[in-house]
Design a protein around this motif. Structure first.
Motif, PDB file in Angstrom:
ATOM      1  N   GLU A  91       0.612  -1.182   0.015  1.00 53.01           N
ATOM      2  CA  GLU A  91      -0.034  -0.011  -0.018  1.00 53.01           C
ATOM      3  C   GLU A  91       0.858   1.126  -0.050  1.00 53.01           C
ATOM      4  O   GLU A  91       0.779   2.256  -0.799  1.00 53.01           O
ATOM      5  CB  GLU A  91      -0.969   0.071   1.365  1.00 53.01           C
ATOM      6  N   LEU A  92       1.789   1.461   0.565  1.00 54.89           N
ATOM      7  CA  LEU A  92       2.940   2.317   0.624  1.00 54.89           C
ATOM      8  C   LEU A  92       3.502   2.469  -0.536  1.00 54.89           C
ATOM      9  O   LEU A  92       3.747   3.802  -0.777  1.00 54.89           O
ATOM     10  CB  LEU A  92       3.841   2.276   2.011  1.00 54.89           C
ATOM     11  N   LEU A  93       3.861   1.341  -1.080  1.00 55.06           N
ATOM     12  CA  LEU A  93       4.475   1.364  -2.337  1.00 55.06           C
ATOM     13  C   LEU A  93       3.826   2.081  -3.391  1.00 55.06           C
ATOM     14  O   LEU A  93       4.286   2.754  -4.435  1.00 55.06           O
ATOM     15  CB  LEU A  93       5.295   0.076  -2.600  1.00 55.06           C
ATOM     16  N   ALA A  94       2.441   1.913  -3.400  1.00 56.29           N
ATOM     17  CA  ALA A  94       1.496   2.094  -4.431  1.00 56.29           C
ATOM     18  C   ALA A  94       1.493   3.658  -4.550  1.00 56.29           C
ATOM     19  O   ALA A  94       1.405   4.223  -5.480  1.00 56.29           O
ATOM     20  CB  ALA A  94       0.311   1.401  -4.166  1.00 56.29           C
ATOM     21  N   SER A  95       1.699   4.313  -3.234  1.00 59.31           N
ATOM     22  CA  SER A  95       1.506   5.875  -3.385  1.00 59.31           C
ATOM     23  C   SER A  95       2.774   6.339  -2.836  1.00 59.31           C
ATOM     24  O   SER A  95       2.809   7.670  -2.813  1.00 59.31           O
ATOM     25  CB  SER A  95       0.390   6.103  -2.078  1.00 59.31           C
ATOM     26  N   ALA A  96       3.808   5.788  -3.318  1.00 65.89           N
ATOM     27  CA  ALA A  96       5.325   6.368  -2.909  1.00 65.89           C
ATOM     28  C   ALA A  96       5.736   7.528  -4.034  1.00 65.89           C
ATOM     29  O   ALA A  96       5.431   7.342  -5.209  1.00 65.89           O
ATOM     30  CB  ALA A  96       6.467   5.232  -2.970  1.00 65.89           C
ATOM     31  N   PRO A 121       7.356   5.531   7.804  1.00 61.57           N
ATOM     32  CA  PRO A 121       7.041   4.628   6.760  1.00 61.57           C
ATOM     33  C   PRO A 121       7.060   5.001   5.131  1.00 61.57           C
ATOM     34  O   PRO A 121       7.488   4.317   4.322  1.00 61.57           O
ATOM     35  CB  PRO A 121       5.684   3.863   7.043  1.00 61.57           C
ATOM     36  N   GLU A 122       6.511   6.111   5.141  1.00 62.67           N
ATOM     37  CA  GLU A 122       6.570   6.876   3.911  1.00 62.67           C
ATOM     38  C   GLU A 122       7.930   7.046   3.376  1.00 62.67           C
ATOM     39  O   GLU A 122       8.015   7.003   2.369  1.00 62.67           O
ATOM     40  CB  GLU A 122       5.733   8.315   4.002  1.00 62.67           C
ATOM     41  N   ASP A 123       8.971   7.531   4.163  1.00 62.44           N
ATOM     42  CA  ASP A 123      10.093   7.799   3.605  1.00 62.44           C
ATOM     43  C   ASP A 123      11.006   6.673   3.161  1.00 62.44           C
ATOM     44  O   ASP A 123      11.524   6.503   2.364  1.00 62.44           O
ATOM     45  CB  ASP A 123      10.972   8.279   4.794  1.00 62.44           C
TER      46      ASP A 123
END
Length: 174
Positions: A69-74, A159-161
């Motif tokens: 999920e995080l990679l999809a919005s990275a 996590p976003e970083d």
């Protein structure tokens, strides 16, 4: 030049300073160790802290959103900026090792696989391949994820970083 009175004054000043030092130590000991015993008193308030796993996972990883999920919005651009912290030790060019091994095509690459780089062997115990999920947990806390690793980086707390850096690394593959 030096007479008996001068020597007597110097010795007296030294003894006086030493006496004041000893009295100060005694007073501090009396203030901070009122009970006289060391560690015999029961603590007034105990904070219960749950045990956490030392494998880079634990409860903190359960709080993070799923890696996919995080990679999809990275954001690759943000990942490039954050990668600036990594540039001190790692290079993106193929075969160009710095203090750390090259990160050229690191996503999907077997762990500890760069020829000519002396790995610590700690990573092989926790992962076989640098999947995005393995990279994510390693970037969070390198020493917690792979105890004994030579990497001295403290990690990326957000996590976003971590997701942005992984997306940037994936975008540089070629």
């Amino acid at each position: 030049m030096f007479d008996t009175m001068t020597i007597t004054k110097a010795v007296g000043a030294f003894c006086g300073a030493f006496l004041i030092f000893l009295l100060g130590g005694w007073a501090a000991e009396a203030l901070y160790h009122v009970g006289g015993g060391h560690g015999e008193e029961e603590q007034a308030y105990v904070i219960d802290v749950p045990e956490s796993e030392g494998s880079g996972g634990g409860e903190a990883a359960a709080e993070d959103p799923p890696v996919e999920e995080l990679l999809a919005s990275a954001d690759v651009g943000s990942g490039e900026r954050i990668f600036g912290k990594c540039k001190a030790c790692h290079k993106l060019e193929a075969g160009a090792n710095g203090t750390g091994p090259t990160l050229h095509n690191v996503v999907g690459r077997p762990v500890d696989s760069i020829d000519g780089y002396a790995y610590s062997g700690a990573l092989e115990k926790v992962a076989d391949v640098w999947t995005p999920e393995n990279l994510y947990h390693f970037l969070k806390d390198p020493k917690g994820y792979a105890p004994g690793t030579k990497m001295g980086f403290a990690g990326l707390p957000k996590p976003e970083d971590r997701a942005n850096v992984i997306a940037y690394l994936q975008s540089t593959e070629g």
